[in-house]
Design a protein around this motif. Structure first.
Motif, PDB file in Angstrom:
ATOM      1  N   ILE A   1     -41.072  14.708-126.483  1.00 44.73           N
ATOM      2  CA  ILE A   1     -41.754  14.674-125.176  1.00 44.73           C
ATOM      3  C   ILE A   1     -43.267  14.726-125.407  1.00 44.73           C
ATOM      4  O   ILE A   1     -44.041  13.965-124.827  1.00 44.73           O
ATOM      5  CB  ILE A   1     -41.280  15.835-124.270  1.00 44.73           C
ATOM      6  N   ALA A   2     -43.692  15.620-126.299  1.00 44.43           N
ATOM      7  CA  ALA A   2     -45.124  15.774-126.564  1.00 44.43           C
ATOM      8  C   ALA A   2     -45.718  14.507-127.206  1.00 44.43           C
ATOM      9  O   ALA A   2     -46.887  14.199-126.992  1.00 44.43           O
ATOM     10  CB  ALA A   2     -45.360  16.986-127.470  1.00 44.43           C
ATOM     11  N   ARG A   3     -44.930  13.768-127.954  1.00 40.54           N
ATOM     12  CA  ARG A   3     -45.447  12.529-128.571  1.00 40.54           C
ATOM     13  C   ARG A   3     -45.520  11.369-127.588  1.00 40.54           C
ATOM     14  O   ARG A   3     -46.236  10.402-127.813  1.00 40.54           O
ATOM     15  CB  ARG A   3     -44.532  12.103-129.733  1.00 40.54           C
ATOM     16  N   THR A   4     -44.733  11.456-126.526  1.00 37.76           N
ATOM     17  CA  THR A   4     -44.565  10.262-125.687  1.00 37.76           C
ATOM     18  C   THR A   4     -45.146  10.372-124.280  1.00 37.76           C
ATOM     19  O   THR A   4     -45.229   9.356-123.580  1.00 37.76           O
ATOM     20  CB  THR A   4     -43.055   9.936-125.547  1.00 37.76           C
ATOM     21  N   LEU A   5     -45.518  11.572-123.850  1.00 30.12           N
ATOM     22  CA  LEU A   5     -46.030  11.721-122.478  1.00 30.12           C
ATOM     23  C   LEU A   5     -47.472  11.206-122.436  1.00 30.12           C
ATOM     24  O   LEU A   5     -48.430  11.976-122.418  1.00 30.12           O
ATOM     25  CB  LEU A   5     -45.957  13.191-122.051  1.00 30.12           C
TER      26      LEU A   5
ATOM     27  N   LEU B   1     -42.400   5.149-122.404  1.00 29.50           N
ATOM     28  CA  LEU B   1     -41.516   5.399-121.251  1.00 29.50           C
ATOM     29  C   LEU B   1     -40.065   5.580-121.718  1.00 29.50           C
ATOM     30  O   LEU B   1     -39.401   6.557-121.342  1.00 29.50           O
ATOM     31  CB  LEU B   1     -41.615   4.238-120.246  1.00 29.50           C
ATOM     32  N   ALA B   2     -39.617   4.651-122.525  1.00 29.54           N
ATOM     33  CA  ALA B   2     -38.208   4.713-122.967  1.00 29.54           C
ATOM     34  C   ALA B   2     -37.961   5.982-123.786  1.00 29.54           C
ATOM     35  O   ALA B   2     -36.972   6.699-123.565  1.00 29.54           O
ATOM     36  CB  ALA B   2     -37.879   3.472-123.787  1.00 29.54           C
ATOM     37  N   ALA B   3     -38.876   6.269-124.708  1.00 28.07           N
ATOM     38  CA  ALA B   3     -38.665   7.429-125.578  1.00 28.07           C
ATOM     39  C   ALA B   3     -38.813   8.744-124.805  1.00 28.07           C
ATOM     40  O   ALA B   3     -38.107   9.723-125.088  1.00 28.07           O
ATOM     41  CB  ALA B   3     -39.639   7.393-126.752  1.00 28.07           C
ATOM     42  N   PHE B   4     -39.702   8.769-123.807  1.00 28.46           N
ATOM     43  CA  PHE B   4     -39.864   9.985-122.998  1.00 28.46           C
ATOM     44  C   PHE B   4     -38.573  10.292-122.236  1.00 28.46           C
ATOM     45  O   PHE B   4     -38.106  11.437-122.193  1.00 28.46           O
ATOM     46  CB  PHE B   4     -41.030   9.812-122.011  1.00 28.46           C
ATOM     47  N   ILE B   5     -37.985   9.255-121.641  1.00 26.54           N
ATOM     48  CA  ILE B   5     -36.747   9.467-120.880  1.00 26.54           C
ATOM     49  C   ILE B   5     -35.632   9.958-121.811  1.00 26.54           C
ATOM     50  O   ILE B   5     -34.893  10.896-121.491  1.00 26.54           O
ATOM     51  CB  ILE B   5     -36.342   8.161-120.151  1.00 26.54           C
ATOM     52  N   ALA B   6     -35.561   9.342-122.987  1.00 25.58           N
ATOM     53  CA  ALA B   6     -34.542   9.771-123.968  1.00 25.58           C
ATOM     54  C   ALA B   6     -34.827  11.198-124.431  1.00 25.58           C
ATOM     55  O   ALA B   6     -33.897  12.013-124.571  1.00 25.58           O
ATOM     56  CB  ALA B   6     -34.529   8.811-125.153  1.00 25.58           C
ATOM     57  N   ALA B   7     -36.091  11.516-124.633  1.00 27.02           N
ATOM     58  CA  ALA B   7     -36.467  12.855-125.107  1.00 27.02           C
ATOM     59  C   ALA B   7     -36.106  13.922-124.071  1.00 27.02           C
ATOM     60  O   ALA B   7     -35.641  15.014-124.422  1.00 27.02           O
ATOM     61  CB  ALA B   7     -37.968  12.903-125.415  1.00 27.02           C
ATOM     62  N   CYS B   8     -36.311  13.602-122.802  1.00 19.68           N
ATOM     63  CA  CYS B   8     -35.972  14.566-121.739  1.00 19.68           C
ATOM     64  C   CYS B   8     -34.463  14.818-121.747  1.00 19.68           C
ATOM     65  O   CYS B   8     -34.013  15.966-121.657  1.00 19.68           O
ATOM     66  CB  CYS B   8     -36.420  14.041-120.373  1.00 19.68           C
TER      67      CYS B   8
ATOM     68  N   VAL C   1     -46.131   8.190-117.924  1.00 23.55           N
ATOM     69  CA  VAL C   1     -45.485   7.098-118.666  1.00 23.55           C
ATOM     70  C   VAL C   1     -44.990   5.945-117.801  1.00 23.55           C
ATOM     71  O   VAL C   1     -44.834   4.839-118.294  1.00 23.55           O
ATOM     72  CB  VAL C   1     -44.290   7.616-119.508  1.00 23.55           C
ATOM     73  N   GLY C   2     -44.735   6.180-116.515  1.00 28.30           N
ATOM     74  CA  GLY C   2     -44.029   5.162-115.715  1.00 28.30           C
ATOM     75  C   GLY C   2     -44.781   4.760-114.466  1.00 28.30           C
ATOM     76  O   GLY C   2     -44.367   5.077-113.339  1.00 28.30           O
TER      77      GLY C   2
ATOM     78  N   ALA D   1     -47.451  19.869-123.367  1.00 28.74           N
ATOM     79  CA  ALA D   1     -46.860  18.728-124.073  1.00 28.74           C
ATOM     80  C   ALA D   1     -47.641  17.459-123.766  1.00 28.74           C
ATOM     81  O   ALA D   1     -47.688  16.532-124.573  1.00 28.74           O
ATOM     82  CB  ALA D   1     -45.407  18.558-123.638  1.00 28.74           C
ATOM     83  N   GLY D   2     -48.245  17.418-122.611  1.00 22.92           N
ATOM     84  CA  GLY D   2     -49.036  16.258-122.209  1.00 22.92           C
ATOM     85  C   GLY D   2     -49.684  16.548-120.874  1.00 22.92           C
ATOM     86  O   GLY D   2     -49.267  17.469-120.158  1.00 22.92           O
ATOM     87  N   CYS D   3     -50.715  15.770-120.554  1.00 24.23           N
ATOM     88  CA  CYS D   3     -51.476  16.019-119.327  1.00 24.23           C
ATOM     89  C   CYS D   3     -52.072  14.694-118.882  1.00 24.23           C
ATOM     90  O   CYS D   3     -52.625  13.952-119.696  1.00 24.23           O
ATOM     91  CB  CYS D   3     -52.574  17.039-119.634  1.00 24.23           C
TER      92      CYS D   3
END
Ligand code: HSE
Length: 313
Positions: free
Chosen positions: A226-230, A211-218, A18-19, A259-261
């Motif tokens: 996390i799975a939707r945003t990675l 990126l923003a949502a992944f950090i918030a999800a973590c 994401v980043g 969750a993501g790859c």
């Protein structure tokens, strides 16, 4: 005053999908070691460089001006060194051109080792910009997404605009990182040259949202988010083709419930974030998919809270 100090610095996952250039994760159980010993000289020199097999490395330079570790150590020593100089012995544990932050691990371990020679070593965060000097030489760009997690541990946000400050991020419970290294090589400096210079605003907005949502999800421990945003919709599509096993390995990881790859750094390594209970099964499936394509590989399963660089006894 210490005469000899050995430091370990872990490998890392750059970008973390994401980043691009601003997010990275330290890995457990794989890294580089650098021993620094005091000398009568007034600068940094290199005693030896050993490869993964423990033998003298066939081509990594021992010339101070051409080696990531010595460039980083030298920039630190010029600013903070006391009387005398230091000689480095570099022991590679991270494969070269692997997308696992190999040059960053050497640079970080070297700076942490020479810092340890001082009577009053600086705190880790103050070492970042010196280690980055080595990384800049290796990759041709100023990005801290390998150096920062290798130095500080865990998951670190480190956009260039905030350096030397970085943000250590909360990591979710119960999720591990799986890292697969296929026996291929990607030169990061070259890979960076081929990237598009600009992207469309809609694509930028999409990636920024992830990126923003992944950090918030973590931080919220929200595995579904996390799975939707990675996801990397900007850089991965430009690089995936260079890693022939990418699609097969990613499909295996996702089928196994990851969750993501995505690519680790510029590749060829591939990482997945996976529920910890399933991480070793997913690692096995990723390895099988890679080997089925005739490419040998190695994998690691790591906590998302792996410690950063440290001085060893
Ligand atoms: N952020 C860097 C890149 C990491 O993707 O080029 C290189 O490992």
């Amino acid at each position: 005053m210490a005469d000899r100090v050995t430091a370990f610095a872990p490998a890392s996952i750059g970008n973390l999908a994401v980043g691009f250039d601003m997010l990275g994760l330290a890995l457990d159980g794989v890294g580089d070691r650098v021993e620094a010993r005091r000398t009568d000289g007034d600068a940094i020199m290199i005693d030896a460089v050993f490869g993964l097999d423990g033998e003298p490395h066939p081509y990594l330079p021992t010339d101070v001006g051409s080696n990531t570790a010595s460039i980083a150590a030298q920039s630190f020593w010029q600013a903070h060194g006391d009387q005398g100089g230091a000689a480095l012995t570099i022991r590679k544990g991270v494969p070269l051109q692997s997308g696992m932050g190999s040059s960053a691990a050497s640079a970080v371990a070297a700076v942490v080792a020479v810092n340890g020679l001082l009577d009053e070593p600086l705190p880790a965060a103050r070492l970042l910009m010196y280690a980055l000097e080595g990384e800049k030489f290796a990759s041709g760009g100023l990005h801290a997404d390998n150096v920062a997690p290798s130095l500080l541990g865990g998951m670190v946000l480190c956009p260039e605009s905030l350096l030397p400050d970085t943000v250590r991020l909360a990591v979710p419970d119960g999720i591990s990182a799986v890292l697969l290294h296929p026996e291929l090589q990607v030169n990061t400096a070259q890979a960076r040259k081929h990237l598009l210079r600009s992207v469309s605003v809609p694509l930028w907005l999409e990636q920024q949202g992830y990126l923003a949502a992944f950090i918030a999800a973590c931080a919220a421990n929200d595995h579904a988010l996390i799975a939707r945003t990675l996801r990397d919709v900007v850089i991965e599509p430009q690089r995936a083709e260079a890693v022939s096993c990418f699609e097969a390995v990613r499909d295996a990881a996702m089928r196994g419930g990851a969750a993501g790859c995505s690519l680790s750094g510029s590749g060829p390594s591939i990482f997945a974030l996976v529920t910890s209970a399933h991480a070793s099964n997913v690692a096995t499936s990723m390895e099988q998919a890679c080997r089925a394509m005739g490419i040998d590989c190695q994998s690691w399963v790591s906590s998302m809270s792996a410690p950063g660089a440290r001085v060893e006894d």
